[in-house]
Every structure is written in C-alpha cells, then in structure tokens.
Motif scaffolding. Structure first.
Motif, PDB file in Angstrom:
ATOM      1  N   PRO A  69       0.828  -1.207   0.000  1.00 21.01           N
ATOM      2  CA  PRO A  69       0.000   0.000   0.000  1.00 21.01           C
ATOM      3  C   PRO A  69       0.863   1.258   0.000  1.00 21.01           C
ATOM      4  N   MET A  70       0.618   2.154  -0.938  1.00 23.76           N
ATOM      5  CA  MET A  70       1.255   3.470  -0.941  1.00 23.76           C
ATOM      6  C   MET A  70       0.151   4.515  -0.833  1.00 23.76           C
ATOM      7  N   LEU A  71      -0.684   4.336   0.168  1.00 21.07           N
ATOM      8  CA  LEU A  71      -1.775   5.263   0.413  1.00 21.07           C
ATOM      9  C   LEU A  71      -1.364   6.271   1.481  1.00 21.07           C
ATOM     10  N   ASN A  72      -0.509   5.833   2.376  1.00 21.35           N
ATOM     11  CA  ASN A  72       0.058   6.672   3.426  1.00 21.35           C
ATOM     12  C   ASN A  72       1.535   6.319   3.470  1.00 21.35           C
ATOM     13  N   LEU A  73       2.382   7.276   3.169  1.00 22.88           N
ATOM     14  CA  LEU A  73       3.807   6.983   3.070  1.00 22.88           C
ATOM     15  C   LEU A  73       4.509   6.902   4.422  1.00 22.88           C
ATOM     16  N   THR A  74       3.845   7.300   5.467  1.00 19.20           N
ATOM     17  CA  THR A  74       4.525   7.337   6.761  1.00 19.20           C
ATOM     18  C   THR A  74       3.753   6.596   7.856  1.00 19.20           C
ATOM     19  N   GLN A 133      10.266  15.028   5.845  1.00 18.43           N
ATOM     20  CA  GLN A 133       9.490  13.859   6.269  1.00 18.43           C
ATOM     21  C   GLN A 133       8.880  13.164   5.053  1.00 18.43           C
ATOM     22  N   ALA A 134       8.359  13.950   4.113  1.00 19.77           N
ATOM     23  CA  ALA A 134       7.765  13.370   2.904  1.00 19.77           C
ATOM     24  C   ALA A 134       8.822  12.627   2.091  1.00 19.77           C
ATOM     25  N   ARG A 135      10.020  13.213   1.976  1.00 20.61           N
ATOM     26  CA  ARG A 135      11.097  12.548   1.227  1.00 20.61           C
ATOM     27  C   ARG A 135      11.488  11.235   1.880  1.00 20.61           C
ATOM     28  N   LEU A 136      11.568  11.229   3.218  1.00 15.51           N
ATOM     29  CA  LEU A 136      11.929   9.997   3.923  1.00 15.51           C
ATOM     30  C   LEU A 136      10.846   8.935   3.710  1.00 15.51           C
ATOM     31  N   GLY A 137       9.591   9.312   3.929  1.00 14.32           N
ATOM     32  CA  GLY A 137       8.497   8.353   3.758  1.00 14.32           C
ATOM     33  C   GLY A 137       8.426   7.802   2.346  1.00 14.32           C
ATOM     34  N   PHE A 138       8.555   8.674   1.356  1.00 11.42           N
ATOM     35  CA  PHE A 138       8.517   8.239  -0.039  1.00 11.42           C
ATOM     36  C   PHE A 138       9.673   7.303  -0.342  1.00 11.42           C
ATOM     37  N   SER A 139      10.853   7.642   0.154  1.00  5.17           N
ATOM     38  CA  SER A 139      12.049   6.825  -0.103  1.00  5.17           C
ATOM     39  C   SER A 139      11.906   5.428   0.475  1.00  5.17           C
ATOM     40  N   ILE A 140      11.311   5.340   1.659  1.00  9.69           N
ATOM     41  CA  ILE A 140      11.094   4.026   2.275  1.00  9.69           C
ATOM     42  C   ILE A 140      10.049   3.241   1.480  1.00  9.69           C
ATOM     43  N   ALA A 141       8.910   3.869   1.240  1.00 12.36           N
ATOM     44  CA  ALA A 141       7.791   3.177   0.594  1.00 12.36           C
ATOM     45  C   ALA A 141       8.130   2.689  -0.806  1.00 12.36           C
ATOM     46  N   THR A 142       8.969   3.421  -1.511  1.00 13.80           N
ATOM     47  CA  THR A 142       9.278   3.032  -2.892  1.00 13.80           C
ATOM     48  C   THR A 142      10.513   2.145  -2.993  1.00 13.80           C
ATOM     49  N   GLY A 201       4.194  -6.569  -5.539  1.00 10.90           N
ATOM     50  CA  GLY A 201       3.468  -7.548  -6.334  1.00 10.90           C
ATOM     51  C   GLY A 201       2.166  -6.895  -6.763  1.00 10.90           C
ATOM     52  N   ILE A 202       1.415  -6.440  -5.752  1.00  5.90           N
ATOM     53  CA  ILE A 202       0.171  -5.704  -5.961  1.00  5.90           C
ATOM     54  C   ILE A 202       0.378  -4.343  -5.316  1.00  5.90           C
ATOM     55  N   LEU A 203       0.383  -3.293  -6.121  1.00  5.21           N
ATOM     56  CA  LEU A 203       0.669  -1.949  -5.635  1.00  5.21           C
ATOM     57  C   LEU A 203      -0.622  -1.154  -5.530  1.00  5.21           C
ATOM     58  N   LEU A 204      -0.920  -0.666  -4.323  1.00  3.00           N
ATOM     59  CA  LEU A 204      -2.051   0.230  -4.104  1.00  3.00           C
ATOM     60  C   LEU A 204      -1.491   1.644  -4.063  1.00  3.00           C
ATOM     61  N   LEU A 205      -1.934   2.500  -4.972  1.00  2.00           N
ATOM     62  CA  LEU A 205      -1.347   3.826  -5.119  1.00  2.00           C
ATOM     63  C   LEU A 205      -2.427   4.892  -5.086  1.00  2.00           C
ATOM     64  N   ASP A 206      -2.180   5.938  -4.326  1.00  2.00           N
ATOM     65  CA  ASP A 206      -3.071   7.082  -4.253  1.00  2.00           C
ATOM     66  C   ASP A 206      -2.446   8.206  -5.053  1.00  2.00           C
ATOM     67  N   GLY A 239       2.356  13.019  -2.676  1.00  2.00           N
ATOM     68  CA  GLY A 239       3.252  14.082  -3.141  1.00  2.00           C
ATOM     69  C   GLY A 239       4.617  13.894  -2.512  1.00  2.00           C
ATOM     70  N   ALA A 240       5.594  14.586  -3.036  1.00  2.00           N
ATOM     71  CA  ALA A 240       6.942  14.405  -2.512  1.00  2.00           C
ATOM     72  C   ALA A 240       7.763  15.681  -2.534  1.00  2.00           C
ATOM     73  N   ALA A 241       7.398  16.621  -1.713  1.00  2.00           N
ATOM     74  CA  ALA A 241       8.248  17.759  -1.366  1.00  2.00           C
ATOM     75  C   ALA A 241       8.581  18.694  -2.520  1.00  2.00           C
ATOM     76  N   ASP A 242       9.832  19.174  -2.546  1.00  4.73           N
ATOM     77  CA  ASP A 242      10.260  20.230  -3.461  1.00  4.73           C
ATOM     78  C   ASP A 242      10.327  19.762  -4.912  1.00  4.73           C
ATOM     79  N   ALA A 243      10.519  20.734  -5.810  1.00  5.14           N
ATOM     80  CA  ALA A 243      10.501  20.440  -7.250  1.00  5.14           C
ATOM     81  C   ALA A 243      11.573  19.433  -7.657  1.00  5.14           C
ATOM     82  N   HIS A 244      12.797  19.609  -7.153  1.00 10.08           N
ATOM     83  CA  HIS A 244      13.877  18.678  -7.511  1.00 10.08           C
ATOM     84  C   HIS A 244      13.518  17.258  -7.081  1.00 10.08           C
ATOM     85  N   PHE A 245      13.054  17.099  -5.855  1.00  6.46           N
ATOM     86  CA  PHE A 245      12.718  15.762  -5.369  1.00  6.46           C
ATOM     87  C   PHE A 245      11.485  15.221  -6.086  1.00  6.46           C
ATOM     88  N   SER A 246      10.554  16.086  -6.427  1.00  2.00           N
ATOM     89  CA  SER A 246       9.354  15.636  -7.138  1.00  2.00           C
ATOM     90  C   SER A 246       9.702  14.984  -8.466  1.00  2.00           C
TER      91      SER A 246
END
Length: 164
Positions: A11-16, A72-81, A86-91, A95-102
């Motif tokens: 599940p990637m519905l809540n990254l943290t 915090q968003a960058r850390l959560g995204f980095s862990i989750a991804t 196998g089966i990916l649930l995606l919302d 989002g993921a922070a600043d333009a460069h990281f996005s």
C-alpha cells in the motif's frame, strides 16, 4: 465482504505509517519498512539506498520531529518506494516535497509501477488513469457501481457527476 489476495500487497496510500517523531530517520526506516511488510534483512539491505534517495544526508541521525514536512515526505517516499511490489495500491495524492525531489519521485514511481504485477490506483484524474491503467472501477459513496474498460467506466463516471 471478503477479499483474497495472492501475492505481496504494497500500500502506498500513506507513506509514513507508524513514523515516530522522537525516533531518528534511520530508526524510522526500520519501523516503517516493517509496517510495510519488509523483513529486517530486506530493510537493512535497502537502508543505504533509502538514505541516498531521500537526500537527507546526516539529518538521518536526527529525530524526525526536527525535520521539515518536506524532509518527512522525502523519507516516507524513499522508504515506501524501496519495496518490491506484487500488488501496488497507489493514491494519486502522494506528493513528494520540493521540485527537484518531485522529479526524482516521479521517475521512481514510474519504475515501481513497471515492476509491479498489479496496480490499483485511486484517482479522479482521467489523464492519469488512461496513462497508467487498462481497466477501471467506479466507486460512489463506498459502493462499486461498475468495472470494465476505461472508456465505458469514464462515461458512467460523467453520468454520476452530472446527476449530482
């Protein structure tokens, strides 16, 4: 109802999920990774890549409560991804922070979706759905109204929108 799942559900519905402000970023990698279904061995193997991708550097050893919301968003995204889905649930709202990281996040999300066997995407964006999916399901007030090819479900979606 009942759902039977064959395969690893990511599940990637809540990254943290379970991120703890008093723990360091490093400790949160372990905690969140385990909550996302990874084994300790899998997480340990992925820690260097997670830290590198997050661009947190030495901040990884500080309590997460000292991070900006973008960090915090960058850390959560980095862990989750860092998982092998196998089966990916995606919302779509992930989002993921600043333009460069996005930009990095968009590339990483695309790579993740290419590795997944099944993608379940929650979205109102017709463009996003058409670019990522070949089937759609229409939910309205918690009820499943229709499943099928995107074009057909899209017509039903517009009828539901018009009827209020």
């Amino acid at each position: 109802g009942r759902v039977e799942i064959e395969g690893k559900l990511t599940p990637m519905l809540n990254l943290t999920p379970g991120m703890e402000g008093e723990d360091t970023g490093y400790d949160n990698i372990i905690t969140v990774g385990m909550l996302l279904g990874m084994t300790l061995a899998e997480i340990t193997q992925r820690v260097p890549g997670i830290i590198e991708f997050s661009d947190l550097g030495e901040y990884i050893h500080l309590p997460v409560r000292t991070y900006s919301s973008g960090m915090q968003a960058r850390l959560g995204f980095s862990i989750a991804t860092s998982i092998e889905p196998g089966i990916l649930l995606l919302d779509e709202g992930i989002g993921a922070a600043d333009a460069h990281f996005s930009e990095k996040a968009a590339r990483r999300t695309k790579e993740l979706m290419e590795k997944t066997e099944i993608l379940v995407l929650a979205s109102h964006s017709e463009t996003l759905i058409e670019s990522m999916c070949d089937q759609a399901a229409l939910l309205h007030h918690g009820r499943l109204l229709e499943t099928g090819p995107i074009a057909a479900v899209k017509k039903s979606y517009h009828r539901v929108l018009q009827s209020g």
